[in-house]
Each structure stands twice: as C-alpha cells, then as structure tokens.
Design a protein around this motif. Structure first.
Motif, mmCIF file in Angstrom:
data_model
loop_
_atom_site.group_PDB
_atom_site.id
_atom_site.type_symbol
_atom_site.label_atom_id
_atom_site.label_comp_id
_atom_site.label_asym_id
_atom_site.label_seq_id
_atom_site.Cartn_x
_atom_site.Cartn_y
_atom_site.Cartn_z
ATOM 1 N N SER A 58 0.825 -1.210 0.000
ATOM 2 C CA SER A 58 0.000 0.000 0.000
ATOM 3 C C SER A 58 0.862 1.264 0.000
ATOM 4 O O SER A 58 2.028 1.249 0.394
ATOM 5 C CB SER A 58 -0.921 0.016 1.222
ATOM 6 O OG SER A 58 -0.176 0.188 2.419
ATOM 7 N N ALA A 59 0.237 2.359 -0.429
ATOM 8 C CA ALA A 59 0.943 3.644 -0.453
ATOM 9 C C ALA A 59 1.337 4.073 0.954
ATOM 10 O O ALA A 59 2.389 4.689 1.155
ATOM 11 C CB ALA A 59 0.044 4.703 -1.098
ATOM 12 N N TYR A 60 0.504 3.722 1.941
ATOM 13 C CA TYR A 60 0.798 4.112 3.319
ATOM 14 C C TYR A 60 2.133 3.538 3.777
ATOM 15 O O TYR A 60 2.984 4.264 4.318
ATOM 16 C CB TYR A 60 -0.316 3.652 4.252
ATOM 17 C CG TYR A 60 0.012 3.849 5.712
ATOM 18 C CD1 TYR A 60 0.003 5.125 6.274
ATOM 19 C CD2 TYR A 60 0.368 2.772 6.531
ATOM 20 C CE1 TYR A 60 0.332 5.326 7.609
ATOM 21 C CE2 TYR A 60 0.702 2.963 7.861
ATOM 22 C CZ TYR A 60 0.679 4.239 8.390
ATOM 23 O OH TYR A 60 1.015 4.432 9.708
ATOM 24 N N LYS A 62 4.547 2.234 1.901
ATOM 25 C CA LYS A 62 5.644 2.683 1.035
ATOM 26 C C LYS A 62 6.119 4.080 1.406
ATOM 27 O O LYS A 62 7.294 4.421 1.203
ATOM 28 C CB LYS A 62 5.198 2.646 -0.428
ATOM 29 C CG LYS A 62 5.053 1.231 -0.986
ATOM 30 C CD LYS A 62 4.650 1.254 -2.446
ATOM 31 C CE LYS A 62 4.552 -0.168 -3.004
ATOM 32 N NZ LYS A 62 4.142 -0.167 -4.425
ATOM 33 N N ASN A 63 5.217 4.882 1.959
ATOM 34 C CA ASN A 63 5.581 6.252 2.334
ATOM 35 C C ASN A 63 6.220 6.345 3.717
ATOM 36 O O ASN A 63 6.662 7.426 4.122
ATOM 37 C CB ASN A 63 4.344 7.160 2.279
ATOM 38 C CG ASN A 63 3.906 7.427 0.842
ATOM 39 O OD1 ASN A 63 4.713 7.380 -0.076
ATOM 40 N ND2 ASN A 63 2.626 7.692 0.657
ATOM 41 N N LEU A 64 6.240 5.247 4.451
ATOM 42 C CA LEU A 64 6.897 5.265 5.760
ATOM 43 C C LEU A 64 8.403 5.376 5.575
ATOM 44 O O LEU A 64 8.990 4.649 4.782
ATOM 45 C CB LEU A 64 6.567 3.994 6.549
ATOM 46 C CG LEU A 64 5.117 3.819 7.005
ATOM 47 C CD1 LEU A 64 4.960 2.479 7.712
ATOM 48 C CD2 LEU A 64 4.697 4.953 7.932
ATOM 49 N N SER A 65 9.018 6.264 6.305
ATOM 50 C CA SER A 65 10.452 6.467 6.180
ATOM 51 C C SER A 65 11.215 5.257 6.716
ATOM 52 O O SER A 65 10.840 4.665 7.733
ATOM 53 C CB SER A 65 10.879 7.722 6.947
ATOM 54 O OG SER A 65 12.292 7.812 7.017
ATOM 55 N N ARG A 66 12.282 4.900 6.030
ATOM 56 C CA ARG A 66 13.115 3.785 6.483
ATOM 57 C C ARG A 66 13.789 4.101 7.813
ATOM 58 O O ARG A 66 14.161 3.207 8.568
ATOM 59 C CB ARG A 66 14.167 3.458 5.429
ATOM 60 C CG ARG A 66 13.603 2.889 4.130
ATOM 61 C CD ARG A 66 14.729 2.526 3.184
ATOM 62 N NE ARG A 66 14.228 1.956 1.939
ATOM 63 C CZ ARG A 66 15.002 1.553 0.933
ATOM 64 N NH1 ARG A 66 16.326 1.684 1.043
ATOM 65 N NH2 ARG A 66 14.474 1.044 -0.152
ATOM 66 N N LYS A 104 8.202 -2.712 10.041
ATOM 67 C CA LYS A 104 7.490 -1.430 9.983
ATOM 68 C C LYS A 104 6.570 -1.215 11.190
ATOM 69 O O LYS A 104 6.132 -0.090 11.439
ATOM 70 C CB LYS A 104 6.638 -1.362 8.709
ATOM 71 C CG LYS A 104 7.414 -1.530 7.412
ATOM 72 C CD LYS A 104 8.225 -0.297 7.083
ATOM 73 C CE LYS A 104 8.862 -0.414 5.711
ATOM 74 N NZ LYS A 104 9.654 0.792 5.372
#
Length: 201
Positions: A58-60, A62-66, A104
């Motif tokens: 999901s985009a959510y 994928k947008n989480l910072s590493r 995550k």
C-alpha cells in the motif's frame, strides 16, 4: 462354536475396527483434500497472508520512512459474523506477526481488545510493600498505540441448484488513532461450493 471362542472373535473384530478408525497426523500442506464448507486453517492462512501483502504494497507503508521508528499497533475488535465458532486471534495474530516481521510495526498488548493482564498486574506491585520497589516498573514506560487494526468476518450461504455456495469475506481496517483516518483497508474473499447436504457451521 463355544461361548469363549465366540467372545474372542467378537473382541478381535471390535479391536480391528477401533484400530482402523484411529486418528492420524496430516501434514498441513496435504490437508486441503480434507476441506469442508466451513472455514479451516488454509482459509485463515490465505486471508491473513493476502491481507498483509496488500498492506505492505500500500501507499501508506511505502511512504513510511526507512529511518522512522516502527509504528505502534494495537488490536481492536474483530467481529465474527459467521455461523461458526471462530477464534479471531488466529487471524489477527497471523496478520500482526507478519506486520512485525516487516520491521514497519510493533504490537502492543497494553491496550486494545487483546490485552495482557500481567502488564497492569506488574505495575500494581508499586504499592505492595512485599516487593522491592527498586525492581518495580516506573511510571510512564508504556508506549501508546498509533494505529488500530480492526476487522470483520462475514458469511453468506446461497443455494445454486443442487449445490450450496458459501462466500466468506475477511474485512480488515487500519486506522490512524491520532486523526481517526483509515490508512489502509482490504477485503479477501473465499468462495466454496459443495453439496446441499454440506454444512458450513
């Protein structure tokens, strides 16, 4: 034939029948041939696996910072709206386990529908003189959840001629507790067809 011989023959026959009907172990990978119209291990595994794959793509996520810390997750209510007795823990624990394994998310059991009672009990030792107060847990150490996982399992039965069709819907939702917004949701469908004599409860 005398009574002793007859009795021995009957006992031997009963023993053979008992042995032939004794249970045996089945490898989970080979157990699909013993499926029924109801929900089983494979259905829950598929629902959980498909849902997590949807979440991780999901985009959510994928947008989480590493570099950001894992999001703290709590388990909310998962409603069983089927005709069967289902332990929803099997579904939520499989989902949250895979979420944690992604790096995550982390899971808290300090709050939510599935709380660990020992967390509160351990903190009650602060007021108990029998415990060394240097070893008790200080205040302000619990991590508040940022996300809540909730869901619902729905069943719908339909007769199609001489067959029975049973549809199962696994609905999962992930909510941001700060603003109440849904950051992800997914639906996994499992459909089974069998004889009208089959039951799914």
């Amino acid at each position: 034939m005398n009574k002793k011989v007859l009795c021995g023959a009957v006992c031997s026959a009963l023993l053979l029948i008992g042995c032939s009907s004794s249970p045996k172990y089945i490898d989970p990978a080979d157990s699909k041939s013993y499926t029924s119209m109801g929900l089983d291990y494979h259905d829950v595994e598929k629902a959980a696996s498909d849902s997590v794959q949807s979440l991780l793509k999901s985009a959510y996520v994928k947008n989480l910072s590493r570099l950001s810390s894992p999001k703290v997750l709590m388990i909310s209510d998962v409603i069983n709206d089927t005709m069967q007795t289902i332990d929803t823990d099997q579904l939520t624990r499989k989902v949250t386990r895979d979420m944690r394994n992604s790096g995550k998310f982390v899971l808290t059991l300090a709050i939510g529908a599935k709380t660990d009672k020992s967390i509160k009990k351990a903190r009650n030792t602060r007021d108990d003189d029998e415990f060394d107060q240097h070893t008790t847990i200080e205040k302000g150490t619990l991590k508040a959840p940022e996300l809540s996982l909730s869901g619902k399992i729905v069943q719908k039965n339909t007769k199609v001629g001489s067959k029975q069709r049973t549809d199962y819907y696994f609905l999962l939702t992930l909510v941001n507790l700060k603003d109440g917004l849904v950051v992800w949701d997914d639906e996994v469908n499992i459909i089974k067809v069998g004889s009208n004599k089959s039951v799914s409860w």
